[in-house]
Design an enzyme around this catalytic site. Structure first.
Site, PDB file in Angstrom:
ATOM      1  N   ASP A  47      57.820  89.808  48.224  1.00  0.00           N
ATOM      2  CA  ASP A  47      57.387  90.306  46.919  1.00  0.00           C
ATOM      3  C   ASP A  47      58.155  89.596  45.813  1.00  0.00           C
ATOM      4  OD1 ASP A  47      56.080  92.971  45.485  1.00  0.00           O
ATOM      5  OD2 ASP A  47      57.967  92.374  44.550  1.00  0.00           O
ATOM      6  N   TYR A  52      60.353  87.561  37.547  1.00  0.00           N
ATOM      7  CA  TYR A  52      61.584  87.390  38.329  1.00  0.00           C
ATOM      8  C   TYR A  52      62.111  85.951  38.234  1.00  0.00           C
ATOM      9  CZ  TYR A  52      60.080  91.737  40.701  1.00  0.00           C
ATOM     10  OH  TYR A  52      59.658  93.001  40.995  1.00  0.00           O
ATOM     11  N   LYS A  77      53.156  89.076  40.444  1.00  0.00           N
ATOM     12  CA  LYS A  77      52.756  90.041  39.415  1.00  0.00           C
ATOM     13  C   LYS A  77      52.599  89.357  38.060  1.00  0.00           C
ATOM     14  CE  LYS A  77      55.835  93.268  41.793  1.00  0.00           C
ATOM     15  NZ  LYS A  77      56.860  92.340  42.275  1.00  0.00           N
ATOM     16  N   HIS A 110      51.909  94.091  36.280  1.00  0.00           N
ATOM     17  CA  HIS A 110      53.309  94.476  36.462  1.00  0.00           C
ATOM     18  C   HIS A 110      53.706  95.692  35.618  1.00  0.00           C
ATOM     19  CE1 HIS A 110      57.545  92.615  37.383  1.00  0.00           C
ATOM     20  NE2 HIS A 110      57.550  93.919  37.505  1.00  0.00           N
TER      21      HIS A 110
END
Length: 287
Positions: A47, A52, A77, A110
């Site tokens: 994931d 990120y 996401k 997200h």
């Protein structure tokens, strides 16, 4: 190597019920290394997210692993600054480019604010085009769910939310169950909440089964039908987190775990100011 069970999603796809999360793992070579470690340990569900900033390293680890692409479930996401219809298409292509993949297995909205309807429409089209296998949402509370999801043509396959024994999302799960929507847990161990790990019912079960408190919590969540993913940069912990498939909690123990629910989490997506705060986060500063 653990043989990880799968859960069937409402679109027919099978998602590995246990995965590896990469939130807050830096893209300085660390993400690549720990994802390689996770894949070597038997994880087949990774994931990540645009926000990120480590999609590139996730993609490199997958490529270097030599594991066939169709054996690894990859989630990314969409960040909320890209929810305008045209921006979504660019964001999906950019994620695929960074990951070095032709498709992602799951793609999520997200943060559920702003132009969610337009974002979802573009994601539906990307799914039809084969760029995404399953589409879902994240951080949707009952209130936010009822605001957006009734307008969607395609029902989300997944809602990824905060979930652990102290916050079991009972109202939300009832709403999702009507449409067969799977719950994915972020912070499945309560972000290391010491009180949770010291709960007498958990420590007693840990002693009985020869497991640690974290493994008892993860086993409970698995039996509740929740997909969990763990984050660690330590190889031993990456392996031990997975050791939950060789025992089973009985119905009385499951009831004891359900009784730990406090009905409140650390993050409240409905709270005033959350949307404004998240909207200031720029995921394209370094593109």
């Amino acid at each position: 190597m653990a043989n990880i069970p799968t859960f069937k999603l409402n679109d027919g796809n099978e998602i590995p019920s246990f995965g590896f999360g990469t939130f807050q793992i830096p893209a300085d070579g660390t993400t690549c290394q720990v994802v390689k470690d996770a894949l070597a340990a038997g994880y087949r569900h990774i994931d990540t997210a645009t926000a990120y900033f480590n999609e590139q390293e996730v993609g490199k680890a997958i490529k270097d692993s030599g594991i066939p692409r169709d054996q690894i479930w990859v989630t990314s996401k969409l960040w909320l600054q890209d929810y305008a219809y045209e921006d979504v298409k660019k964001a999906i292509d950019l994620s695929l480019k960074k990951l070095g993949l032709d498709y992602v297995d799951l793609y999520l909205v997200h943060q559920p604010y702003g132009k969610v309807d337009g974002a979802w429409q573009a994601m539906e089209e990307a799914q039809k085009a084969g760029k995404i296998r399953s589409i879902g949402v994240s951080n949707m509370t009952p209130k936010i769910w009822n605001k957006f999801v009734p307008n969607f043509d395609v029902m989300p396959a997944v809602n990824q939310v905060e979930f652990n024994p102290y916050f079991q999302q009972k109202e939300l799960r009832q709403i999702m169950a009507k449409n067969g929507v799977a719950l994915e847990a972020w912070a499945p161990l309560g972000q290391g909440n010491a009180d949770l790990f010291k709960e007498p019912v958990i420590t007693k079960m840990a002693e009985k089964y020869g497991k640690d408190a974290g493994q008892i919590i993860l086993r409970f969540e698995h039996q509740e039908g929740v997909t969990v993913f763990l984050k660690s940069v330590h190889e031993a912990r990456i392996k031990s987190n997975m050791e939950i498939f060789d025992f089973e909690l009985n119905s009385a123990e499951m009831a004891q775990m359900r009784a730990l629910d406090k009905g409140k989490g650390m993050h409240d997506p409905d709270a005033p100011g959350v949307e404004e705060m998240l909207s200031q986060y720029d995921v394209h500063a370094n593109d």
